[in-house]
Design an enzyme around this catalytic site. Structure first.
Site, short mmCIF file in Angstrom:
data_model
loop_
_atom_site.label_atom_id
_atom_site.label_comp_id
_atom_site.label_asym_id
_atom_site.label_seq_id
_atom_site.Cartn_x
_atom_site.Cartn_y
_atom_site.Cartn_z
N GLY A 7 40.77 45.35 37.36
CA GLY A 7 41.76 46.30 37.82
C GLY A 7 42.96 45.57 38.39
O GLY A 7 42.88 44.42 38.80
N GLY A 9 46.80 46.18 40.72
CA GLY A 9 47.68 47.03 41.51
C GLY A 9 49.03 46.38 41.68
O GLY A 9 49.34 45.36 41.06
N ALA A 10 49.85 46.97 42.57
CA ALA A 10 51.22 46.48 42.77
C ALA A 10 51.25 45.08 43.34
O ALA A 10 52.13 44.27 42.99
CB ALA A 10 51.98 47.44 43.67
N GLY A 12 48.24 43.00 43.73
CA GLY A 12 47.04 42.21 43.53
C GLY A 12 46.24 42.62 42.31
O GLY A 12 46.62 43.51 41.55
N GLU A 13 45.12 41.93 42.14
CA GLU A 13 44.27 42.13 40.97
C GLU A 13 42.83 41.84 41.34
O GLU A 13 42.55 41.02 42.21
CB GLU A 13 44.73 41.20 39.84
CG GLU A 13 43.96 41.36 38.54
CD GLU A 13 44.44 40.42 37.45
OE1 GLU A 13 44.17 40.68 36.26
OE2 GLU A 13 45.08 39.41 37.79
N VAL A 14 41.91 42.52 40.69
CA VAL A 14 40.47 42.25 40.85
C VAL A 14 39.94 41.75 39.51
O VAL A 14 40.13 42.39 38.48
CB VAL A 14 39.69 43.51 41.28
CG1 VAL A 14 38.21 43.18 41.45
CG2 VAL A 14 40.25 44.06 42.59
N LYS A 28 38.90 39.54 44.40
CA LYS A 28 40.11 40.32 44.67
C LYS A 28 41.21 39.38 45.16
O LYS A 28 41.10 38.78 46.22
CB LYS A 28 39.81 41.40 45.72
CG LYS A 28 40.98 42.33 45.98
CD LYS A 28 40.57 43.46 46.92
CE LYS A 28 41.70 44.46 47.13
NZ LYS A 28 41.27 45.60 47.98
N ASP A 126 40.44 57.56 52.67
CA ASP A 126 40.96 57.53 51.30
C ASP A 126 39.86 57.82 50.28
O ASP A 126 39.73 57.13 49.27
CB ASP A 126 41.60 56.16 51.01
CG ASP A 126 42.42 56.16 49.73
OD1 ASP A 126 42.85 57.24 49.29
OD2 ASP A 126 42.64 55.07 49.17
#
Length: 201
Positions: A7, A9-10, A12-14, A28, A126
């Site tokens: 996955g 995101g803006a 970071g990355e996993v 992560k 969340d």
């Protein structure tokens, strides 16, 4: 070894990574400091780590360690290979309901995760289908704690000291005492401690 992305995101990355013994983990990687990185990024990372450590439940993603180098945080986490509940239900475009027994099972998993977090003094804030992942044994686990907050139930009890006749006196030193205990337990020092204290006070 880093076989592939799980996955992105803006900031970071996993990625999926494997130990030489073959065991899989989730790595992560995210920006903690930098000219275009939000000032709260490091605080959010500290909050996420604290929540996983304090929760200590089989229904929360396991945390194995984290280090920061040149403004980049790398966090080693439990790999949950069953996908999210959102994926399990077919994704946003083709979402279908799960059978009632499955719904009850995953509802119980989430309740167990919340019970552990709330007992430790945290609110997740969340909850969504994509933030409940399924492990290799089929159990649901709550993930993504970066906007979680301490509830400070015990702190509120310390703030007021009952002196009888339903009168209560404010203990001005209680917040400082509670914070010192919290920071010492998680080994938070210096600027990071100052920023996190401002965030949760």
């Amino acid at each position: 070894m880093l076989p592939g992305s799980l996955g992105k995101g803006a900031f970071g990355e996993v990625r999926l990574c494997r130990h030489p013994n073959g065991k899989a983990y989730a790595l992560k990687t995210q920006q903690a400091h930098g000219p275009k990185v939000p000032e709260r990024a490091r605080t959010n990372i500290d909050r996420e780590i604290a929540c996983m450590r304090e929760g200590g439940s089989p229904f929360l993603m396991r945390f194995f360690g984290e280090y920061e180098e040149e403004g980049i945080s790398r966090m080693l986490l439990e790999y949950l290979g069953g996908g999210s509940l959102e994926q399990l239900m077919g994704g946003r475009e083709k979402m279908q309901p799960l059978p009632p027994p499955h719904c009850l099972f995953y509802f119980a998993c989430v309740c167990s995760a919340f019970d552990a977090m709330h007992t430790a003094g945290w609110m997740h804030r969340d909850l969504s289908l994509k933030n409940v992942m399924v492990d290799n044994h089929g159990y649901g686990k709550l993930i993504d704690y970066k906007i979680s907050e301490l509830r400070f139930v015990e702190l509120l009890e310390d703030l007021c000291t009952d002196v009888g006749n339903n009168f209560q006196i404010f203990d001005a030193d209680a917040p400082k005492k509670r914070w010192r205990t919290f920071a010492k337990k998680l080994k938070i020092k210096g600027a990071r401690a100052k920023a996190m204290r401002a965030e949760i006070s």
